[in-house]
Design a protein around this motif. Structure first.
Motif, PDB file in Angstrom:
ATOM      1  N   VAL A 283       1.100 -20.764   9.946  1.00 29.65           N
ATOM      2  CA  VAL A 283       1.106 -19.546  10.749  1.00 29.65           C
ATOM      3  C   VAL A 283       2.354 -18.725  10.466  1.00 29.65           C
ATOM      4  N   LEU A 284       3.503 -19.427  10.391  1.00 19.64           N
ATOM      5  CA  LEU A 284       4.745 -18.719  10.087  1.00 19.64           C
ATOM      6  C   LEU A 284       4.690 -18.093   8.695  1.00 19.64           C
ATOM      7  N   LEU A 285       4.042 -18.782   7.740  1.00 21.22           N
ATOM      8  CA  LEU A 285       3.916 -18.257   6.382  1.00 21.22           C
ATOM      9  C   LEU A 285       3.090 -16.975   6.372  1.00 21.22           C
ATOM     10  N   ILE A 286       1.942 -16.990   7.050  1.00 22.97           N
ATOM     11  CA  ILE A 286       1.111 -15.780   7.014  1.00 22.97           C
ATOM     12  C   ILE A 286       1.770 -14.643   7.794  1.00 22.97           C
ATOM     13  N   LEU A 287       2.514 -14.992   8.868  1.00 18.78           N
ATOM     14  CA  LEU A 287       3.222 -13.939   9.585  1.00 18.78           C
ATOM     15  C   LEU A 287       4.293 -13.293   8.696  1.00 18.78           C
ATOM     16  N   ALA A 288       5.069 -14.159   8.014  1.00 16.49           N
ATOM     17  CA  ALA A 288       6.141 -13.643   7.151  1.00 16.49           C
ATOM     18  C   ALA A 288       5.569 -12.987   5.903  1.00 16.49           C
ATOM     19  N   ALA A 289       4.645 -13.710   5.231  1.00 14.86           N
ATOM     20  CA  ALA A 289       4.077 -13.181   3.990  1.00 14.86           C
ATOM     21  C   ALA A 289       3.203 -11.967   4.273  1.00 14.86           C
ATOM     22  N   GLY A 290       2.448 -12.020   5.384  1.00 14.28           N
ATOM     23  CA  GLY A 290       1.606 -10.872   5.716  1.00 14.28           C
ATOM     24  C   GLY A 290       2.424  -9.645   6.036  1.00 14.28           C
ATOM     25  N   ALA A 291       3.510  -9.860   6.804  1.00 12.78           N
ATOM     26  CA  ALA A 291       4.384  -8.728   7.110  1.00 12.78           C
ATOM     27  C   ALA A 291       5.016  -8.172   5.837  1.00 12.78           C
ATOM     28  N   ARG A 292       5.438  -9.111   4.950  1.00 16.54           N
ATOM     29  CA  ARG A 292       6.006  -8.663   3.679  1.00 16.54           C
ATOM     30  C   ARG A 292       4.939  -7.996   2.816  1.00 16.54           C
ATOM     31  N   LEU A 293       3.714  -8.529   2.885  1.00 15.14           N
ATOM     32  CA  LEU A 293       2.630  -7.909   2.136  1.00 15.14           C
ATOM     33  C   LEU A 293       2.454  -6.463   2.573  1.00 15.14           C
ATOM     34  N   SER A 294       2.539  -6.254   3.885  1.00 16.59           N
ATOM     35  CA  SER A 294       2.420  -4.889   4.406  1.00 16.59           C
ATOM     36  C   SER A 294       3.532  -3.997   3.859  1.00 16.59           C
ATOM     37  N   SER A 295       4.782  -4.489   3.915  1.00 22.36           N
ATOM     38  CA  SER A 295       5.898  -3.671   3.422  1.00 22.36           C
ATOM     39  C   SER A 295       5.825  -3.494   1.916  1.00 22.36           C
ATOM     40  N   TYR A 296       5.398  -4.560   1.194  1.00 22.17           N
ATOM     41  CA  TYR A 296       5.274  -4.463  -0.259  1.00 22.17           C
ATOM     42  C   TYR A 296       4.206  -3.450  -0.652  1.00 22.17           C
ATOM     43  N   ILE A 297       3.072  -3.498   0.076  1.00 18.47           N
ATOM     44  CA  ILE A 297       2.011  -2.537  -0.223  1.00 18.47           C
ATOM     45  C   ILE A 297       2.488  -1.122   0.088  1.00 18.47           C
ATOM     46  N   GLY A 298       3.210  -0.986   1.222  1.00 16.44           N
ATOM     47  CA  GLY A 298       3.743   0.325   1.573  1.00 16.44           C
ATOM     48  C   GLY A 298       4.674   0.860   0.495  1.00 16.44           C
ATOM     49  N   ALA A 299       5.570  -0.026   0.023  1.00 17.28           N
ATOM     50  CA  ALA A 299       6.495   0.397  -1.034  1.00 17.28           C
ATOM     51  C   ALA A 299       5.748   0.686  -2.330  1.00 17.28           C
ATOM     52  N   THR A 300       4.756  -0.158  -2.633  1.00 13.68           N
ATOM     53  CA  THR A 300       3.996   0.019  -3.878  1.00 13.68           C
ATOM     54  C   THR A 300       3.226   1.327  -3.864  1.00 13.68           C
ATOM     55  N   VAL A 301       2.512   1.578  -2.758  1.00 14.37           N
ATOM     56  CA  VAL A 301       1.726   2.812  -2.713  1.00 14.37           C
ATOM     57  C   VAL A 301       2.640   4.037  -2.665  1.00 14.37           C
ATOM     58  N   GLY A 302       3.833   3.868  -2.060  1.00 20.20           N
ATOM     59  CA  GLY A 302       4.790   4.969  -2.078  1.00 20.20           C
ATOM     60  C   GLY A 302       5.237   5.294  -3.493  1.00 20.20           C
ATOM     61  N   GLU A 303       5.531   4.238  -4.268  1.00 21.40           N
ATOM     62  CA  GLU A 303       5.924   4.451  -5.661  1.00 21.40           C
ATOM     63  C   GLU A 303       4.761   4.986  -6.477  1.00 21.40           C
ATOM     64  N   ILE A 304       3.556   4.462  -6.198  1.00 20.50           N
ATOM     65  CA  ILE A 304       2.378   4.960  -6.922  1.00 20.50           C
ATOM     66  C   ILE A 304       2.152   6.432  -6.597  1.00 20.50           C
ATOM     67  N   GLY A 305       2.375   6.785  -5.324  1.00 16.37           N
ATOM     68  CA  GLY A 305       2.250   8.182  -4.950  1.00 16.37           C
ATOM     69  C   GLY A 305       3.247   9.048  -5.697  1.00 16.37           C
ATOM     70  N   PHE A 306       4.494   8.537  -5.816  1.00 16.23           N
ATOM     71  CA  PHE A 306       5.500   9.284  -6.568  1.00 16.23           C
ATOM     72  C   PHE A 306       5.095   9.383  -8.037  1.00 16.23           C
ATOM     73  N   LEU A 307       4.633   8.253  -8.600  1.00 21.39           N
ATOM     74  CA  LEU A 307       4.190   8.263  -9.994  1.00 21.39           C
ATOM     75  C   LEU A 307       3.031   9.227 -10.176  1.00 21.39           C
ATOM     76  N   ARG A 308       2.105   9.184  -9.231  1.00 20.90           N
ATOM     77  CA  ARG A 308       0.921  10.038  -9.321  1.00 20.90           C
ATOM     78  C   ARG A 308       1.295  11.503  -9.185  1.00 20.90           C
ATOM     79  N   GLY A 309       2.197  11.784  -8.264  1.00 21.97           N
ATOM     80  CA  GLY A 309       2.520  13.175  -7.996  1.00 21.97           C
ATOM     81  C   GLY A 309       3.539  13.764  -8.942  1.00 21.97           C
ATOM     82  N   ILE A 310       4.470  12.950  -9.419  1.00 18.35           N
ATOM     83  CA  ILE A 310       5.537  13.469 -10.264  1.00 18.35           C
ATOM     84  C   ILE A 310       5.404  12.961 -11.693  1.00 18.35           C
ATOM     85  N   TRP A 311       5.334  11.632 -11.864  1.00 15.30           N
ATOM     86  CA  TRP A 311       5.326  11.087 -13.215  1.00 15.30           C
ATOM     87  C   TRP A 311       4.085  11.523 -13.978  1.00 15.30           C
ATOM     88  N   LEU A 312       2.901  11.158 -13.444  1.00 13.96           N
ATOM     89  CA  LEU A 312       1.680  11.500 -14.160  1.00 13.96           C
ATOM     90  C   LEU A 312       1.515  13.010 -14.270  1.00 13.96           C
TER      91      LEU A 312
END
Length: 595
Positions: A283-312
């Protein structure tokens, strides 16, 4: 410009930009990329250490507790150290690549063979967005590195979740809407921004008009300052309103996508705690990993958005500019002749400026013999300057072709042809450099060749201007610079003429009303001297003179008369006077004005 349906076309453009960075800074690029990946691993393992620690505490396993504590200490220390080192390396790489990219974009725009991209609205809108993007192009490399780092964190985190139960990998599926919306949003916003870029350009123009010195006198005398401010505000609103609407719409969809992921995350926690009857560590693993998954996805999609909007988007614009600049010499397989034998011929040449259906030149058939002085006359708007700019390859004909000694000019490299052109234009630019450099720019190879600069000054009759400068040719021009001298329009014009005379042996000498600020007698003496030099040349030099002063024009070997974009008469002064046509009429009108 870059929509989701043409993403496959944008990826090669991004790859070209990656290669450009690698060509200039290979070591720093690779090191910054590797360090970013290494920094991702210890950070992603923290959830694992928490699981081991919880299970060890509950089971009284001292060895597990020590392993977990050591792992957490190493992860935290390694994450801090690698991030710090990565940040320092990345900053150095970004600083160096920023200079490279800005220089690359500036060089591309400066070396485009024609000047049409400065006048076409669609090109101006595209370049307007690119010029804004060029200041953040360096961040695109860092964003790409960060995206790879976040994806590695995601991979490790998903593996940890699957160690509890494979079905937890579905969390990634529920995260896809956030990735899609993040990738889609910037493209929609950027497309809206480009569609309304004309309003932003006008707002910028109005701001410069209200705040810069050049129009200052007119603004104050006419009292249009408040109107300029109000108009600038209206244009800004017309630019911003549709962009704001697009941002609100895309934000709504993005929020809905995150709501889907949030519901799936809560469901996963309930599944492990109740459905799978997992341990406290699970339970502690999914709470920690899930919360990190949320932040990682947020950071990833933020970078993808930057790549999509500026880089590409930015990389596609940059690639477009590269391809556009290269397209003019794509078929340039013929050398520029070292001397002219036959001369220049225009065959059925027509030309219309961008955004206009009216022809500036209409089906012009004209021979310009080698070794001759050609005068081009006609009323304002007849096409005189357009004719000169087409011959100088500043524009490409809309129809017809231009031949140089019988060979197509469009198959000769523009830069090589311009190396054999000299002269000056009425709409010259004021280069606020040292006087010697403002003149010496006319022949970069001899920029600091003082005898050559001095000779050009004398040839242009600008020695009186230099003599009045406090430090002569070493005087800084422009009153806005420390120790800078302010000179009159006529003095600027003489220096511009001197700049045009830096090249000793051009094949084409163009004098497009560069002496409008000079008196008729001085202009006549100047052109008479150059007409004589042109006739004595052994390289077949052609001199093209555009002037409204017929006392100067009459010295030409051939006079070309344009009217309403069409060629109406050609001949010598005596021939055209005997013909009694438009030239004769214009000549008599001007002669009568001097009586």
């Amino acid at each position: 410009m870059t929509r989701s349906d043409d993403l496959p076309k944008a990826v090669p453009a991004m790859w070209r930009l990656c290669r450009l960075g690698y060509q200039h800074e290979p070591r720093l690029l690779v090191f910054a990329f590797v360090m970013t990946l290494l920094a991702a691993i210890p950070d992603a393992l923290l959830a694992l250490w928490l699981k081991i620690l919880a299970d060890g505490v509950l089971s009284g396993d001292r060895r597990a507790i020590l392993i977990a504590a050591a792992g957490m200490a190493v992860s935290v220390t390694a994450t801090w150290f690698l991030r710090t080192l990565s940040a320092r390396i990345s900053r150095r790489f970004r600083d160096r690549v920023t200079i490279m990219l800005e220089a690359h974009v500036a060089r591309l725009q400066a070396t485009v063979a024609t000047i049409a991209h400065h006048e076409r609205r669609d090109y101006l809108d595209r370049l307007s967005v690119l010029r804004k993007q060029v200041f953040v192009l360096d961040h695109m490399y860092m964003s790409l590195f960060s995206t790879c780092g976040w994806l590695l964190r995601l991979g490790v985190t998903v593996a940890l979740l699957m160690s509890i139960h494979p079905v937890l990998a579905l969390l990634v599926v529920f995260a896809l809407p956030t990735v899609i919306s993040s990738s889609w949003r910037p493209g929609v916003e950027r497309e809206t921004e480009e569609q309304n870029a004309a309003h932003q350009r006008l707002a910028d123009h109005l701001f410069r008009t209200a705040t810069t010195p050049a129009p200052g006198k007119d603004v104050r005398v006419t009292g249009i300052g408040p109107d300029l401010v109000a108009s600038r505000r209206r244009e800004w609103e017309r630019w911003y309103a549709p962009i704001a609407a697009a941002r609100w719409t895309s934000a709504g969809w993005h929020a809905a996508a995150w709501a889907v992921f949030g519901a799936a995350y809560v469901g996963a926690v309930l599944l492990v705690a109740s459905g799978l009857h997992g341990s406290v560590g699970d339970v502690l693993l999914i709470l920690a990993a899930g919360a990190r998954l949320s932040s990682y996805i947020g950071a990833t999609v933020g970078e993808i958005g930057f790549l999509r909007g500026i880089w590409l988007d930015g990389s596609r614009r940059l690639v477009w500019l590269e391809d556009y600049a290269a397209s003019f010499d794509a078929e340039a397989d013929l050398p520029v002749p070292s001397r002219l034998v036959d001369g220049i011929r225009l065959q059925g040449v027509s030309f219309a400026y961008a955004g206009s259906d009216k022809l500036a030149l209409d089906n012009v058939e004209l021979d310009l013999p080698a070794g001759r002085v050609i005068a081009v006359v006609g009323e304002n708007g007849a096409g005189k300057s357009t004719l000169v700019k087409l011959i100088a390859k500043l524009y490409e004909p809309t129809a017809g072709r231009i031949l140089l000694d019988g060979q197509p000019l469009n198959r000769m490299p523009a830069e090589a042809w311009r190396d054999r052109i000299a002269g000056a234009f009425q709409d010259f630019f004021r280069f606020e450099f040292l006087a010697r450099h403002s003149v010496g720019l006319g022949d970069l190879a001899r920029l600091d060749d003082e005898p050559a600069v001095a000779a050009a000054v004398v040839r242009a009759g600008a020695d009186d201007v230099v003599d009045r400068l406090e430090d002569g040719l070493d005087t800084q021009l422009g009153s806005t610079w420390p120790g800078g001298a302010e000179i009159s329009f006529g003095q600027w014009q003489k220096l511009a003429l001197a700049r045009g005379f830096m090249r000793d042996q051009p094949l084409l000498l163009v004098l497009d009303e560069p002496t409008a600020a000079l008196d008729a007698e001085t202009e006549h003496a100047l052109f008479e001297r150059y007409a004589a030099a042109a006739r004595d040349s052994t390289d077949g030099r052609i001199t093209i003179l555009v002037s409204h002063r017929f006392s100067t024009v009459r010295m030409a070997d051939l006079i070309v008369v344009l009217d309403g974009a069409r060629l109406v008469e050609t001949g010598t002064h005596d021939e055209l006077m005997a013909l009694g046509g438009q030239y004769a009429e214009l000549y008599r009108i001007q002669a009568a004005a001097y009586r």
